[in-house]
Motif scaffolding. Structure first.
Motif, short mmCIF file in Angstrom:
data_model
loop_
_atom_site.label_atom_id
_atom_site.label_comp_id
_atom_site.label_asym_id
_atom_site.label_seq_id
_atom_site.Cartn_x
_atom_site.Cartn_y
_atom_site.Cartn_z
N VAL A 326 0.85 -1.21 0.00
CA VAL A 326 0.00 0.00 0.00
C VAL A 326 0.88 1.25 0.00
O VAL A 326 0.63 2.20 -0.75
CB VAL A 326 -0.97 0.01 1.21
N LEU A 327 1.93 1.26 0.82
CA LEU A 327 2.82 2.43 0.87
C LEU A 327 3.55 2.62 -0.46
O LEU A 327 3.78 3.75 -0.90
CB LEU A 327 3.83 2.27 2.01
N ALA A 328 3.91 1.51 -1.11
CA ALA A 328 4.56 1.60 -2.43
C ALA A 328 3.61 2.20 -3.46
O ALA A 328 4.00 3.04 -4.27
CB ALA A 328 5.03 0.21 -2.88
N LEU A 329 2.34 1.78 -3.42
CA LEU A 329 1.34 2.32 -4.35
C LEU A 329 1.17 3.83 -4.16
O LEU A 329 1.17 4.60 -5.11
CB LEU A 329 -0.01 1.61 -4.15
N SER A 340 -6.35 10.90 -1.20
CA SER A 340 -7.43 10.11 -0.61
C SER A 340 -6.91 9.36 0.61
O SER A 340 -5.73 9.43 0.93
CB SER A 340 -7.99 9.12 -1.63
N ASP A 341 -7.80 8.62 1.26
CA ASP A 341 -7.40 7.84 2.42
C ASP A 341 -6.67 6.57 1.96
O ASP A 341 -6.92 6.06 0.86
CB ASP A 341 -8.64 7.46 3.24
N PHE A 342 -5.75 6.10 2.78
CA PHE A 342 -5.12 4.80 2.50
C PHE A 342 -4.84 4.13 3.83
O PHE A 342 -4.51 4.77 4.83
CB PHE A 342 -3.83 4.97 1.68
N ARG A 343 -5.03 2.82 3.87
CA ARG A 343 -4.83 2.04 5.09
C ARG A 343 -3.87 0.89 4.81
O ARG A 343 -4.26 -0.11 4.18
CB ARG A 343 -6.17 1.49 5.60
N PRO A 344 -2.61 1.02 5.23
CA PRO A 344 -1.62 -0.04 4.93
C PRO A 344 -2.03 -1.40 5.50
O PRO A 344 -1.68 -2.42 4.94
CB PRO A 344 -0.35 0.48 5.61
N TYR A 345 -2.78 -1.40 6.61
CA TYR A 345 -3.29 -2.65 7.19
C TYR A 345 -4.66 -2.35 7.76
O TYR A 345 -4.82 -1.44 8.57
CB TYR A 345 -2.33 -3.15 8.27
N PHE A 346 -5.65 -3.08 7.28
CA PHE A 346 -7.05 -2.81 7.62
C PHE A 346 -7.69 -4.11 8.10
O PHE A 346 -7.48 -5.16 7.49
CB PHE A 346 -7.77 -2.29 6.37
N THR A 347 -8.45 -4.05 9.20
CA THR A 347 -9.06 -5.28 9.73
C THR A 347 -10.57 -5.12 9.84
O THR A 347 -11.10 -4.01 9.76
CB THR A 347 -8.50 -5.61 11.13
N ILE A 348 -11.24 -6.24 10.10
CA ILE A 348 -12.70 -6.20 10.23
C ILE A 348 -13.13 -5.48 11.51
O ILE A 348 -14.29 -5.11 11.66
CB ILE A 348 -13.32 -7.63 10.19
N ILE A 367 -7.25 3.21 -0.64
CA ILE A 367 -6.44 2.00 -0.88
C ILE A 367 -6.38 1.24 0.44
O ILE A 367 -5.94 1.78 1.46
CB ILE A 367 -5.02 2.35 -1.35
N LEU A 368 -6.85 0.00 0.44
CA LEU A 368 -6.88 -0.82 1.65
C LEU A 368 -5.91 -2.00 1.52
O LEU A 368 -5.86 -2.66 0.48
CB LEU A 368 -8.28 -1.39 1.91
N GLY A 369 -5.18 -2.26 2.60
CA GLY A 369 -4.34 -3.47 2.67
C GLY A 369 -4.97 -4.44 3.65
O GLY A 369 -5.18 -4.09 4.81
N VAL A 370 -5.33 -5.63 3.20
CA VAL A 370 -6.04 -6.59 4.06
C VAL A 370 -5.36 -7.96 4.03
O VAL A 370 -4.66 -8.30 3.07
CB VAL A 370 -7.53 -6.74 3.65
N THR A 371 -5.61 -8.74 5.10
CA THR A 371 -5.06 -10.11 5.15
C THR A 371 -6.11 -11.14 5.51
O THR A 371 -5.90 -12.34 5.32
CB THR A 371 -3.93 -10.19 6.20
N ASN A 372 -7.25 -10.72 6.04
CA ASN A 372 -8.29 -11.65 6.48
C ASN A 372 -9.05 -12.22 5.28
O ASN A 372 -9.54 -11.45 4.45
CB ASN A 372 -9.25 -10.91 7.42
N PRO A 373 -9.19 -13.55 5.16
CA PRO A 373 -9.90 -14.16 4.02
C PRO A 373 -11.34 -13.64 3.89
O PRO A 373 -11.90 -13.65 2.80
CB PRO A 373 -9.90 -15.66 4.37
N PHE A 374 -11.90 -13.17 4.99
CA PHE A 374 -13.27 -12.65 4.98
C PHE A 374 -13.42 -11.51 3.96
O PHE A 374 -14.48 -11.32 3.37
CB PHE A 374 -13.61 -12.15 6.39
N PHE A 375 -12.34 -10.76 3.73
CA PHE A 375 -12.41 -9.62 2.81
C PHE A 375 -12.60 -10.05 1.35
O PHE A 375 -13.10 -9.29 0.55
CB PHE A 375 -11.15 -8.75 2.93
N ALA A 376 -12.15 -11.27 1.02
CA ALA A 376 -12.31 -11.75 -0.36
C ALA A 376 -13.79 -11.76 -0.73
O ALA A 376 -14.17 -11.49 -1.87
CB ALA A 376 -11.71 -13.13 -0.51
#
Length: 624
Positions: A326-329, A340-348, A367-376
C-alpha cells in the motif's frame, strides 16, 4: 483621493511576466524549465564532508524556540506515544502500557490500536514481524507545539506533510512458543504512534529497541523515550543525529527545495566515543521493486489507478506485505500527493469497516491493505483488487501475467495477480519491463532496481503534471497589475476546455514518448481527489505569493506623504489596515522577507507619530 491600500486576498504567477508561487504543491520544481531559473537553494548535505558541517546538535534553531520547549516537547515533535499491546485470555488484545503516561488516547483510538497491532490469526506470523497501519484521530484534541511543528511542516515536500486527521502506527510484533503461558505462545507488540510518515526511520528504530524491550520491559521503555526527548526537532534539509540506546541514527529529512528523485547522501562519520553511528539512506521510502515484484507487468496500470484515486484493495498473506505494498502504491505518483485515504493494514475490527465495505454505495476512493480471508467475500464488489503472495525477490525472470477478471477472485487463496476490468488509457511501456527483467537476469541489487522503478514513476508523473503546471501558471495576473492602491487582481477560473486545447502543442508528448489516450486520462484525473488536492494547494500558494507582492508594493510607497494629504479618519483607517496586513503575514506565514515586514512596521510607526497625541496613544495600543 485614491482609496487606501487594499488588504484583500488574490492569486500568484507563472509564465513570462506573471507572478510565480514556489514549486507547485511539491511538483513545481519539475517545471523550472518552463519558469526560468530560480535562486539555487543553499547547498544541502550529501557532498563530501557535508555531513559533518550540516549536523544538527540536539538544540532547536533559535533561542525563542528553545525557550518554548518544555519536557516531552521534543518527544512530541517525533512521536505521540509508545504503546505495548499484549494478549489477555479474557479480554483479548489490550493496551498494557502507554508511555509517556500523560499521553492521551481516546477509547476509540485505543481499540483501533489494539486490533491493528496484531496480525490476523490466519497470517501465522511466528517470530518477529514488522508492519505499519494508519487510523483516524478522534477530533477536537489540541496539539502542543502546534505552531513550531507547522513551521517545520512548511519546508517539507507536499507528499511528506503530516495529515492532522490521522496517526501512523509502527509495529514490531513478536509471537514465540512459551509453554509457561496458558495459550502456549508469547504474543506482544511494541507500537510507535506518530503523525509523521517516516516509515523507514521508525522501522529502523524499532529494530534497534524492540528485541531488547521484550527482554527488559518497562524501565528500558522509559530510557528509550528519554532518548527521544533529547532529539533535535525534525528540521527538513539538515543532517540530524538521533541517539537511541547507544546507537546514533543519522538522517536527512527532504525539503520542498530538493530536486525530485534525488536523495542527498548522509555520510557515516567516525564517532569519537563508543557509540555506533548508522546512516539512513531515506526516512520514508519503501523497497519499491520488492513490493511491485508480484505485479511486475502491471506497474503502469497501477500508476494510473493510483493517480485517478480509484478504489484499490491489496490482499496479502501478512500485514508486512499488505502495508509495504500500500505504501509503495501511494508513493508511485510522487511528487504528487495522494490525497485520498489509505490504510496499509485494515481489519474487520476497524472503526471504518462498515463505512468502507458497505454495498449501498460505490466503493470510496481509498487503498486498503487486508489479510483476512473474509475480505475476499466482503470486498468482491470492489473494481480493482491486487492479490499478492509472499513477497520474494525472483530468482529468475517473471513470466508475463495477464490481468485477471474479477469474477475469478473467489477467495484469498486465488492466484496472485491484478483482478480488474479497467482498460488503461496509455499504451504499455515495454521498455521499463525489459529493463527490470534484465536486472533480474544480471542479479542487479534490489536497491538499484528500486531506483530505476522510482525514476520511471517520477518521469511519468512529471510528464503528466507539467502541462497542468504550465496552464495554471497562465491563469495568474501580470505583475504590473499589482498596485498598493487596489485589490490584488483575481486568479482566472480553471477551464477544462481551455486546458485541453493547450495539450495539442504543449502536452505530455514534449517529455514522454508514451502513446495513448492522454486526453482521456486528463479528463478522468480532473474529476479525482488528487486533482482537487493539487489544485487547492497551488491556489493557496499563489494567493499567498500575491499577498506578499502586495505587501512589497505597499512598502515601496511613501505612505507618510500619502497620510499628510488625507484626513485623520482615512489615515487611521490606513494604519489599521496595515496592522492587519502584518498580522496576516505572520498568521498565514506569507513568503515575505523579514526586511519587508520591518520596513512596513517603520512606515506604520512614522504615520502614527505624525498624528495628534491622543490618536497616537490609541493606535500604539491597538493590535488590529
Amino acid at each position: 483621493a485614491p482609496p487606501t491600500p487594499s488588504c484583500s486576498r488574490g492569486s500568484g504567477r507563472g509564465a513570462a511576466g506573471h507572478v510565480t508561487a514556489r514549486g507547485g504543491a511539491g511538483v513545481g520544481a519539475m517545471s523550472r524549465r518552463e519558469r526560468g531559473p530560480e535562486p539555487e537553494p543553499e547547498p544541502g548535505p550529501g557532498g563530501a564532508g557535508a555531513a559533518a558541517e550540516d549536523a544538527v546538535p540536539a538544540e532547536p534553531e533559535s533561542p525563542d524556540q528553545c525557550l518554548s520547549l518544555l519536557p516531552w516537547d521534543r518527544f512530541s515533535a517525533w512521536l505521540h506515544c509508545v504503546c505495548v499491546v499484549g494478549f489477555d485470555l479474557e479480554l483479548g488484545q489490550a493496551v498494557e502500557v502507554i508511555y509517556p503516561p500523560h499521553s492521551k488516547l481516546t477509547d476509540k483510538e485505543k481499540t483501533n490500536i489494539c486490533y491493528l497491532s496484531f496480525p490476523d490469526s490466519n497470517s501465522g506470523c511466528l517470530g518477529d514481524t514488522q508492519f505499519c497501519f494508519r487510523f483516524r484521530r478522534s477530533p477536537g484534541r489540541k496539539v502542543s507545539l502546534c505552531c513550531f511543528l507547522d513551521q517545520l511542516d512548511r519546508d517539507l515536500p507536499v507528499y511528506l506533510k503530516k495529515d492532522s486527521a490521522y496517526y501512523y502506527g509502527y509495529v514490531y510484533f513478536r509471537q514465540v512458543r512459551d509453554k509457561s503461558l496458558k495459550r502456549g505462545y508469547f504474543q506482544k507488540s511494541l507500537v510507535l504512534i506518530s503523525k509523521l510518515p517516516y516509515v523507514h526511520l521508525f522501522r529502523t528504530m524499532l529494530k534497534q529497541i524492540a528485541p531488547e524491550y521484550f527482554e527488559k520491559s518497562e524501565a528500558f521503555l522509559e530510557a528509550v523515550c528519554s532518548d527521544v526527548d533529547r532529539w533535535p526537532p525534525p528540521v527538513p534539509g539538515k543532517v540530524l543525529q538521533l541517539p537511541i540506546m547507544g546507537v546514533i541514527m543519522k538522517l536527512r529529512i527532504p525539503t520542498y527545495r530538493d530536486k525530485p528523485g534525488t536523495t542527498p547522501i548522509v555520510q557515516n562519520m567516525h564517532q569519537a566515543d563508543a557509540q555506533i553511528s548508522m546512516a539512513l539512506p531515506t526516512v520514508h521510502e519503501v523497497d519499491l521493486f520488492r513490493c511491485f515484484c508480484p505485479v511486475f507487468f502491471h506497474i503502469q496500470m497501477l500508476w494510473e489507478l493510483v493517480l485517478l484515486g480509484e478504489p484499490l484493495v491489496v490482499m496479502a498473506p501478512s500485514p508486512s506485505e499488505s502495508s509495504e505494498t500500500v505504501l509503495a502504491l501511494v508513493s508511485c505518483i510522487s511528487p504528487l500527493k495522494y490525497c485520498s485515504d489509505f490504510r496499509p493494514y485494515f481489519t474487520i475490527h476497524d472503526s471504518e469497516f462498515k463505512e468502507y465495505t458497505t454495498r449501498t454505495q460505490a466503493p470510496p476512493s481509498v487503498i486498503l491493505g487486508v489479510t483476512n480471508p473474509f475480505f475476499a467475500k466482503t470486498l468482491q464488489h470492489w473494481p480493482h483488487i491486487i492479490r499478492i503472495g509472499d513477497i520474494k525477490l525472483p530468482g529468475e525472470v517473471p513470466k508475463q501475467v495477464k490481468v485477471k477478471k474479477l469474477k475469478n477472485l473467489k477467495t484469498l487463496d486465488s492466484k496472485p495477480g491484478v483482478y480488474t476490468s479497467y482498460k488503461p488509457y496509455l499504451n504499455k511501456d515495454e521498455e521499463i519491463v525489459k529493463q527490470l527483467q534484465k536486472g533480474v537476469q544480471q542479479k542487479r541489487p534490489t536497491e538499484a532496481q528500486s531506483v530505476i522503478l522510482r525514476r520511471y514513476f517520477l518521469e511519468l508523473t512529471e510528464s503528466f503534471i507539467i502541462p497542468l503546471e504550465r496552464y495554471v501558471a497562465s491563469l495568474m495576473p501580470l505583475q504590473k497589475c499589482i498596485s498598493p492602491w487596489k485589490s490584488p487582481p483575481q486568479l482566472r477560473q480553471f477551464s477544462q476546455d481551455d486546458f485541453m486545447k493547450t495539450l495539442e502543442k504543449a502536452g505530455p508528448q514534449l517529455t514522454s514518448g508514451l502513446k495513448g489516450d492522454w486526453i482521456g486520462l486528463y479528463r478522468h484525473f480532473l474529476k479525482s481527489p488528487n486533482f482537487d488536492g493539487w489544485f487547492r494547494s497551488r491556489q493557496k500558494e499563489m494567493t499567498q505569493k500575491l499577498e506578499a507582492l502586495h505587501l512589497e508594493a505597499l512598502c515601496n510607497e511613501n505612505l507618510v506623504f500619502w497620510s499628510q494629504k488625507h484626513t485623520e479618519v482615512e489615515t487611521v483607517d490606513l494604519v489599521l489596515k496595515l496592522k492587519n496586513k502584518l498580522l496576516q503575514a505572520d498568521r498565514e506565514h506569507l513568503p515575505v522577507k523579514t526586511d519587508t515586514l520591518k520596513k512596513l512596521q517603520t512606515h506604520i510607526n512614522d504615520i502614527i507619530l505624525a498624528l495628534p497625541d491622543d490618536l497616537q496613544d490609541i493606535l500604539l495600543k491597538t493590535g488590529t
